[in-house]
Write an enzyme that holds these catalytic residues in place. Structure first.
Site, PDB file in Angstrom:
ATOM      1  N   HIS A  50      21.023  -9.180 -29.289  1.00 35.53           N
ATOM      2  CA  HIS A  50      21.053 -10.219 -30.321  1.00 35.53           C
ATOM      3  C   HIS A  50      21.925 -11.401 -29.926  1.00 35.53           C
ATOM      4  O   HIS A  50      21.876 -12.445 -30.578  1.00 35.53           O
ATOM      5  CB  HIS A  50      21.535  -9.625 -31.651  1.00 35.53           C
ATOM      6  CG  HIS A  50      20.586  -8.626 -32.229  1.00 35.53           C
ATOM      7  ND1 HIS A  50      19.288  -8.931 -32.561  1.00 35.53           N
ATOM      8  CD2 HIS A  50      20.741  -7.309 -32.523  1.00 35.53           C
ATOM      9  CE1 HIS A  50      18.684  -7.855 -33.043  1.00 35.53           C
ATOM     10  NE2 HIS A  50      19.541  -6.855 -33.018  1.00 35.53           N
ATOM     11  N   ARG A  75      24.896  -4.397 -23.624  1.00 39.18           N
ATOM     12  CA  ARG A  75      23.765  -3.910 -24.416  1.00 39.18           C
ATOM     13  C   ARG A  75      22.548  -4.736 -24.036  1.00 39.18           C
ATOM     14  O   ARG A  75      22.529  -5.950 -24.188  1.00 39.18           O
ATOM     15  CB  ARG A  75      24.020  -4.022 -25.919  1.00 39.18           C
ATOM     16  CG  ARG A  75      22.807  -3.513 -26.712  1.00 39.18           C
ATOM     17  CD  ARG A  75      23.081  -3.325 -28.182  1.00 39.18           C
ATOM     18  NE  ARG A  75      23.093  -4.574 -28.925  1.00 39.18           N
ATOM     19  CZ  ARG A  75      22.944  -4.638 -30.250  1.00 39.18           C
ATOM     20  NH1 ARG A  75      22.782  -3.521 -30.966  1.00 39.18           N
ATOM     21  NH2 ARG A  75      22.993  -5.797 -30.873  1.00 39.18           N
ATOM     22  N   GLU A 154      19.208   4.572 -34.109  1.00 39.67           N
ATOM     23  CA  GLU A 154      19.254   3.647 -35.242  1.00 39.67           C
ATOM     24  C   GLU A 154      17.977   3.665 -36.078  1.00 39.67           C
ATOM     25  O   GLU A 154      17.729   2.731 -36.854  1.00 39.67           O
ATOM     26  CB  GLU A 154      19.541   2.227 -34.735  1.00 39.67           C
ATOM     27  CG  GLU A 154      18.674   1.809 -33.559  1.00 39.67           C
ATOM     28  CD  GLU A 154      19.142   0.514 -32.904  1.00 39.67           C
ATOM     29  OE1 GLU A 154      19.900  -0.244 -33.538  1.00 39.67           O
ATOM     30  OE2 GLU A 154      18.728   0.258 -31.761  1.00 39.67           O
ATOM     31  N   ASP A 180      20.938  -1.283 -38.565  1.00 36.96           N
ATOM     32  CA  ASP A 180      19.523  -0.920 -38.470  1.00 36.96           C
ATOM     33  C   ASP A 180      19.266   0.452 -39.078  1.00 36.96           C
ATOM     34  O   ASP A 180      18.209   0.673 -39.697  1.00 36.96           O
ATOM     35  CB  ASP A 180      19.067  -0.940 -37.011  1.00 36.96           C
ATOM     36  CG  ASP A 180      18.730  -2.339 -36.527  1.00 36.96           C
ATOM     37  OD1 ASP A 180      18.128  -3.099 -37.295  1.00 36.96           O
ATOM     38  OD2 ASP A 180      19.072  -2.676 -35.391  1.00 36.96           O
TER      39      ASP A 180
END
Length: 263
Positions: A50, A75, A154, A180
């Site tokens: 993100h 990530r 998630e 999430d």
């Protein structure tokens, strides 16, 4: 037999100081990484899912973390296992992969992040050799133990398959994404990362990780939440994103200035 050359994997497993606290940075600026790396974080995560990092800026960010003597974690975007290998080549100590929903997903992640016999990671760790300060043969023999592969849990599917995911050889642990997961558990009805439902799920996940001898990590919305996670037994926690910390610091400074001016 693998070795834990830089100590990161070993410290995670030993839960030194009651577990690790990591920064989380999505802003693609190595200078910002440099600043946060000087604080008492145990590790630094660069969020490419993100956040706005590309490969070149992430490699520079990893270098800033390593120069501060700390482990860099990346990530990756969903399913971008090719980037996982390149980030390890750049010197990352760990990879967090989002949306690992099955044992097949976990095995695909291991293929990209571990050398044979566990996986199929291709050879080319030029920057990693510089950062770890070891010879090529030594890195090859130790890499599967000194780099950490973490699958994000998630979704409902991932929760249902948590034992199968943890059983995959080469998966070192899981990372719970409370935001999430709260959306998934409520069928899209709410965003509630700090809810009792998440706490119950975390307790279950801790028990399953301990049963498999694997690590468990999670994203905390702030320092207090991160501390709760450490008390629950997690091995590595996030104490909020850098953007939230930056804005909170700004609000505190502004409020202090207004208070003094009005006194």
């Amino acid at each position: 037999m693998t070795t834990d050359i830089d100590g990161f994997a070993g410290r995670l497993k030993r839960r030194e100081n009651g577990g690790m606290i990591s920064a989380w940075i999505g802003t693609p600026d190595p200078l910002l990484v440099n600043h946060l790396s000087q604080e008492a974080f145990d590790a630094i995560v660069l969020d490419m899912q993100h956040g706005m990092w590309d490969m070149a800026s992430a490699a520079n960010g990893i270098s800033q973390v390593r120069l501060a003597g700390k482990p860099a974690i990346a990530r990756i975007p969903v399913g971008d296992f090719a980037s996982a290998s390149r980030l390890l080549d750049a010197g990352a100590s760990a990879i967090i992969a989002p949306m690992i929903n099955s044992a097949d997903d976990a095995r695909a992640l291991v293929k990209a992040t571990k050398y044979p016999p566990l996986g199929e990671r291709s050879w080319g760790p030029s920057l990693a050799l510089n950062h770890f300060g070891i010879a090529a043969d030594e890195y090859l023999q130790g890499a599967n133990g000194l780099t950490v592969t973490i699958a994000m849990v998630e979704t409902r599917a991932a929760l249902d398959a948590i034992d199968e995911i943890l059983a995959v050889d080469g998966i070192d642990g899981i990372f719970i994404g409370p935001s999430d997961l709260s959306i998934a558990l409520s069928n899209g009805a709410r965003l509630a990362p700090d809810s009792a439902a998440i706490d119950q799920t975390l307790a279950h996940a801790v028990a399953r990780c301990r049963a498999h001898g694997k690590l468990i990590c999670a994203f905390g919305t702030d320092g207090e939440r991160a501390g709760q996670f450490l008390k629950l037994g997690l091995d590595l926690v996030i104490a909020g994103a850098e953007t939230a910390q930056l804005r909170a610091g700004a609000r505190t400074a502004i409020a202090a200035a207004r208070k003094v001016a009005a006194s």
